[in-house]
Design a protein around this motif. Sequence first.
Motif, short mmCIF file in Angstrom:
data_model
loop_
_atom_site.label_atom_id
_atom_site.label_comp_id
_atom_site.label_asym_id
_atom_site.label_seq_id
_atom_site.Cartn_x
_atom_site.Cartn_y
_atom_site.Cartn_z
N LEU A 145 -64.28 -74.04 29.18
CA LEU A 145 -63.15 -74.01 28.25
C LEU A 145 -61.99 -74.82 28.78
CD1 LEU A 145 -63.26 -70.25 27.25
CD2 LEU A 145 -63.20 -72.13 25.60
N ARG A 146 -61.31 -75.50 27.88
CA ARG A 146 -60.11 -76.23 28.29
C ARG A 146 -59.00 -75.26 28.66
NH1 ARG A 146 -57.41 -79.76 23.74
NH2 ARG A 146 -56.94 -77.65 23.01
N ASP A 147 -58.86 -74.18 27.88
CA ASP A 147 -57.81 -73.19 28.14
C ASP A 147 -58.29 -71.83 27.65
OD1 ASP A 147 -55.55 -71.72 28.53
OD2 ASP A 147 -54.30 -72.80 27.09
N GLY A 148 -58.97 -71.12 28.52
CA GLY A 148 -59.50 -69.82 28.14
C GLY A 148 -58.42 -68.81 27.78
N ARG A 149 -57.26 -68.95 28.36
CA ARG A 149 -56.18 -68.00 28.05
C ARG A 149 -55.69 -68.17 26.61
NH1 ARG A 149 -53.69 -65.14 31.75
NH2 ARG A 149 -51.64 -65.37 30.79
N ALA A 150 -55.88 -69.36 26.05
CA ALA A 150 -55.49 -69.56 24.65
C ALA A 150 -56.31 -68.64 23.74
CB ALA A 150 -55.68 -71.02 24.26
N VAL A 151 -57.58 -68.44 24.09
CA VAL A 151 -58.42 -67.52 23.32
C VAL A 151 -57.92 -66.09 23.47
CG1 VAL A 151 -60.78 -66.71 22.95
CG2 VAL A 151 -60.37 -69.08 23.66
N LEU A 152 -57.55 -65.72 24.68
CA LEU A 152 -57.04 -64.36 24.92
C LEU A 152 -55.75 -64.11 24.16
CD1 LEU A 152 -57.68 -64.15 28.78
CD2 LEU A 152 -59.10 -63.20 26.94
N HIS A 153 -54.87 -65.10 24.13
CA HIS A 153 -53.63 -64.96 23.37
C HIS A 153 -53.92 -64.88 21.87
CE1 HIS A 153 -50.50 -65.15 26.43
NE2 HIS A 153 -51.22 -66.06 27.06
N TRP A 154 -54.92 -65.61 21.42
CA TRP A 154 -55.31 -65.54 20.01
C TRP A 154 -55.78 -64.12 19.68
CZ3 TRP A 154 -59.75 -64.21 17.39
CH2 TRP A 154 -59.79 -64.52 16.04
N LEU A 155 -56.57 -63.54 20.52
CA LEU A 155 -57.05 -62.17 20.31
C LEU A 155 -55.88 -61.19 20.27
CD1 LEU A 155 -60.08 -62.28 22.75
CD2 LEU A 155 -60.25 -61.95 20.27
N ALA A 156 -54.94 -61.36 21.18
CA ALA A 156 -53.77 -60.48 21.20
C ALA A 156 -52.97 -60.63 19.90
CB ALA A 156 -52.90 -60.80 22.41
N ASP A 157 -52.84 -61.85 19.40
CA ASP A 157 -52.12 -62.08 18.15
C ASP A 157 -52.81 -61.41 16.97
OD1 ASP A 157 -50.25 -63.58 19.49
OD2 ASP A 157 -51.13 -65.51 18.96
N GLN A 158 -54.13 -61.23 17.09
CA GLN A 158 -54.88 -60.57 16.01
C GLN A 158 -54.93 -59.05 16.17
OE1 GLN A 158 -55.54 -62.81 13.66
NE2 GLN A 158 -54.75 -64.23 15.22
N GLY A 159 -54.22 -58.53 17.17
CA GLY A 159 -54.17 -57.09 17.37
C GLY A 159 -55.17 -56.56 18.37
N LEU A 160 -55.72 -57.45 19.21
CA LEU A 160 -56.66 -57.02 20.25
C LEU A 160 -56.11 -57.46 21.61
CD1 LEU A 160 -59.48 -55.62 20.40
CD2 LEU A 160 -60.48 -57.91 20.51
#
Length: 262
Positions: free
Chosen positions: A91-106
């Motif tokens: 992944l170029r930026d795995g934390r971007a996925v984690l922040h996306w999940l947090a934005d969706q309520g996870l």
Amino acid sequence: MLDEVLRPAVRVRVTDRGPSGPLVLEVTDAAAIGRLRAALTTTGSTGAYCACHGDLGFDFLDADDRSLAVVGFHHAVTLRWSGWEDGDARLRDGRAVLHWLADQGLPEPLAQEERRRHERSEAQRVEQSWIAAAPPVVRDLAEVAANASHTNGVIPPDLYDRLRERLTAAFPGPLERTGVLLAWYGAGTGRLSGYPVHEAAPAPLLAETPIARIVETLLTHPDDDAIAAGAIRHLRHWKSRPHLKRDLATIPEALRARLNLS
């Protein structure tokens, strides 16, 4: 290639513990799906596969509810997709996925990664402290041992002979050499078990050191906490010496009490 496959997606199902785990999130917002696709950008193949099933799975579905692709998310580092035949992709930026999940309520995956980062940082700090505690004459060998913790988990067998040779030359006095070994062994995590592989580097040399010499070293340095810490770690480990029970019985009672060996 993956992004092109995902372009028609109108729904994403997120599962826990990899693609075959329980459903934890479902997203249908087009803008949010677009941001996820961008977050899943990779930089190339790792040429290998992670041994686990992944932390999360992303199942992308089209307007006819057909699965376009199922993507495994591994440790915020790599992705797995059946369309790649040469390993997981980085992944170029795995934390971007984690922040996306947090934005969706996870938020838990992001919080878990924050804990992991803190643990990795703390482990690195302790490792550097352990290396710094090594006698300068063997500090490069301490780094070799530390590298073993990050590779195959096995200290090179010849390292013990090299340690013994250098320490004997640098500290010809047996008591001084024993004190140096004890102080080094007491550094790092200080745990009796479950510690990183490299912290065992001084252990075989202490195991072959006569118990009378260890006792004399402790009595000669009654106020040296570093030496005492190493002795406690060495003598309280049930497999530290070939005849541990017999050796412990020879330690003066006052010293046993000081080291909490009674």
